[in-house]
Write an enzyme that holds these catalytic residues in place. Structure first.
Site, mmCIF file in Angstrom:
data_model
loop_
_atom_site.group_PDB
_atom_site.id
_atom_site.type_symbol
_atom_site.label_atom_id
_atom_site.label_comp_id
_atom_site.label_asym_id
_atom_site.label_seq_id
_atom_site.Cartn_x
_atom_site.Cartn_y
_atom_site.Cartn_z
ATOM 1 N N HIS A 20 3.080 -11.253 14.540
ATOM 2 C CA HIS A 20 3.645 -12.116 15.712
ATOM 3 C C HIS A 20 3.672 -13.100 15.651
ATOM 4 O O HIS A 20 4.323 -13.924 16.195
ATOM 5 C CB HIS A 20 3.682 -10.865 16.583
ATOM 6 C CG HIS A 20 4.710 -10.935 16.875
ATOM 7 N ND1 HIS A 20 6.464 -11.756 16.325
ATOM 8 C CD2 HIS A 20 5.455 -9.864 18.069
ATOM 9 C CE1 HIS A 20 7.372 -11.322 17.601
ATOM 10 N NE2 HIS A 20 7.293 -10.358 18.270
ATOM 11 N N THR A 74 0.810 -0.938 -0.079
ATOM 12 C CA THR A 74 -0.344 -0.202 -0.080
ATOM 13 C C THR A 74 0.461 1.524 -0.237
ATOM 14 O O THR A 74 1.987 1.757 0.968
ATOM 15 C CB THR A 74 -0.911 -0.443 1.281
ATOM 16 O OG1 THR A 74 -1.570 1.239 1.283
ATOM 17 C CG2 THR A 74 -0.030 -0.229 2.590
#
Length: 434
Positions: free
Chosen positions: A405, A353
């Site tokens: 994560h 993006t």
């Protein structure tokens, strides 16, 4: 005989839609292939077309209603759409005749009976017979009397624009307040307090229906935040080499390929090189298994009036710079014209993006689930940098990698960004990585 208008198949995994807006009104003549209504889904918008020439006889679902595949949303009959006009002319003719004749006393009961019959057939004094269900619903919500509305449609029909115009003139924001409830236990039930905006500020507010796509975007962003253990790491890249190369080659590149040489193709190639070095970044978590994807379908975020969409460039690792630039440009045009198909929006493995086109200097992009990472590009800004012991002005860009994560450790995320930095600052190496 009228034919039912059904909600068509909306695509894989799409079971329902929202009626966005009716492009035709009841009584309108239509030709085969004319768009009747626009349906909104969480991915794209569909237009339902007329299967044959005729007249839109009825609208069963109003704007904003949720509909499912196969559900009836209206009927399409035979004819040329002149019925409403003929009815209006007949009513006008009847009024002229009545003006010159006084009814006999014994005929009054018959006239009353006839008036009741006309109301049953849709010729109502309150104007309701001249409006579609969606228009009547809007009028009810805002307390507008249809008898007060001058219809601008065919045969004097009241359109949505007619009602909205009167709403603006009256400064209405909602339906009239309900009267107080009867007394209970000796105490009168007081009406609920109205929002402060209704106290002299109604004309300064505007209510806009949130589109189905915008609602889904909001829902998925929240789900992404609540599902993934999301973290963002940053780095910065010197754009000097890419900008110099682009300046030297952009004209010849466009003449030879027909595509404009932008920065996205460089970052797409760099991302692919980094994804090959760090395969977990191009993965998907499914239960207790990690699916490593050895193909590279890059999602490219595109801003449209209805919200952000992420069309996908398939097999980007097999495409040239020109093919990547041309593919991104085509998808962007289709997105802004509302012509994207479901297959254009599904199956991406990694997303890029570019908030820099809007002037963003730094941001933390949100994951596009079920992807586990997204790369954010930003504005190129000249800054003083120390190069070989000397301070030089360099065009710099901050990069951001948001990642899950649960799948990717910090060391891998940092290594991934460093690899992109190395490839962008030495663009010739992109040919080797490609």
């Amino acid at each position: 005989m009228a034919d039912e208008i059904h909600v068509p198949e909306l695509g894989e995994s799409v079971a329902d839609a929202t009626v966005g807006r009716w492009l035709k009104q009841e009584g309108d003549a239509v030709s085969a292939g004319d768009a009747l209504v626009e349906l909104e889904t969480d991915k794209i918008n569909f237009e339902v077309e007329a299967e044959h020439d005729g007249v839109l006889e009825s609208i069963a679902k109003a704007e904003g209603d949720t509909v499912t595949v196969g559900e009836v949303i209206g009927t399409l009959g035979e004819g040329n759409g002149s019925a409403p006009q003929q009815e209006a002319e007949e009513e006008a003719s009847g009024e002229e005749e009545a003006a010159g004749e006084q009814p006999e006393p014994e005929a009054e009961a018959e006239q009353e009976s006839q008036s009741a019959a006309e109301e049953t057939n849709g010729h109502r004094e309150d104007g309701g017979g001249r409006a579609s269900p969606s228009v009547r619903k809007l009028a009810e919500e805002y307390g507008v009397q249809l008898a007060e509305v001058s219809g601008s449609g065919s045969g004097g029909r009241i359109t949505r624009e007619d009602v909205e115009r009167l709403i603006r003139q009256q400064g209405a924001t909602s339906a009239p307040e309900k009267p107080a409830e009867p007394e209970q236990d000796g105490k009168a039930q007081q009406p609920a307090p109205q929002p402060a905006a209704q106290n002299g500020r109604a004309d300064l507010e505007e209510r806009v229906r949130v589109s189905r796509r915008r609602q889904t975007i909001a829902q998925r962003l929240v789900e992404s935040q609540q599902t993934a253990a999301m973290l963002t790491t940053f780095n910065e890249v010197d754009m000097s080499a890419v900008m110099a190369l682009r300046k030297r080659r952009k004209e010849s590149f466009q003449e030879r390929t027909g595509a404009r040489l932008g920065f996205m193709s460089f970052f797409a190639k760099a991302a692919i090189g980094a994804l090959k070095a760090y395969p977990k970044v191009n993965a998907e978590l499914q239960g207790n298994e990690l699916v490593l994807k050895h193909y590279y379908d890059l999602g490219v975020a595109v801003s449209t009036d209805e919200g952000l969409v992420v069309p996908v460039v398939r097999d980007a690792d097999r495409k040239s710079f020109a093919e990547i630039e041309g593919g991104i440009a085509d998808l962007a045009v289709k997105a802004r014209e509302g012509k994207l198909k479901l297959e254009d929006l599904t199956g991406g493995t990694f997303t890029i993006t570019n908030g820099g086109i809007f002037g963003s200097l730094l941001s933390t992009p949100i994951l596009t689930m079920p992807q586990v990472a997204i790369l954010g590009m930003h504005k190129i800004q000249e800054r003083p940098m120390v190069v070989d012991g000397e301070v030089q002005v360099r065009p710099m860009m901050y990069l951001a990698l948001s990642y899950d994560h649960r799948v990717i450790d910090g060391a891998e995320a940092v290594g991934f960004l460093v690899r992109i930095k190395e490839l962008i600052e030495d663009p010739e190496s992109l040919l080797l990585e490609g």
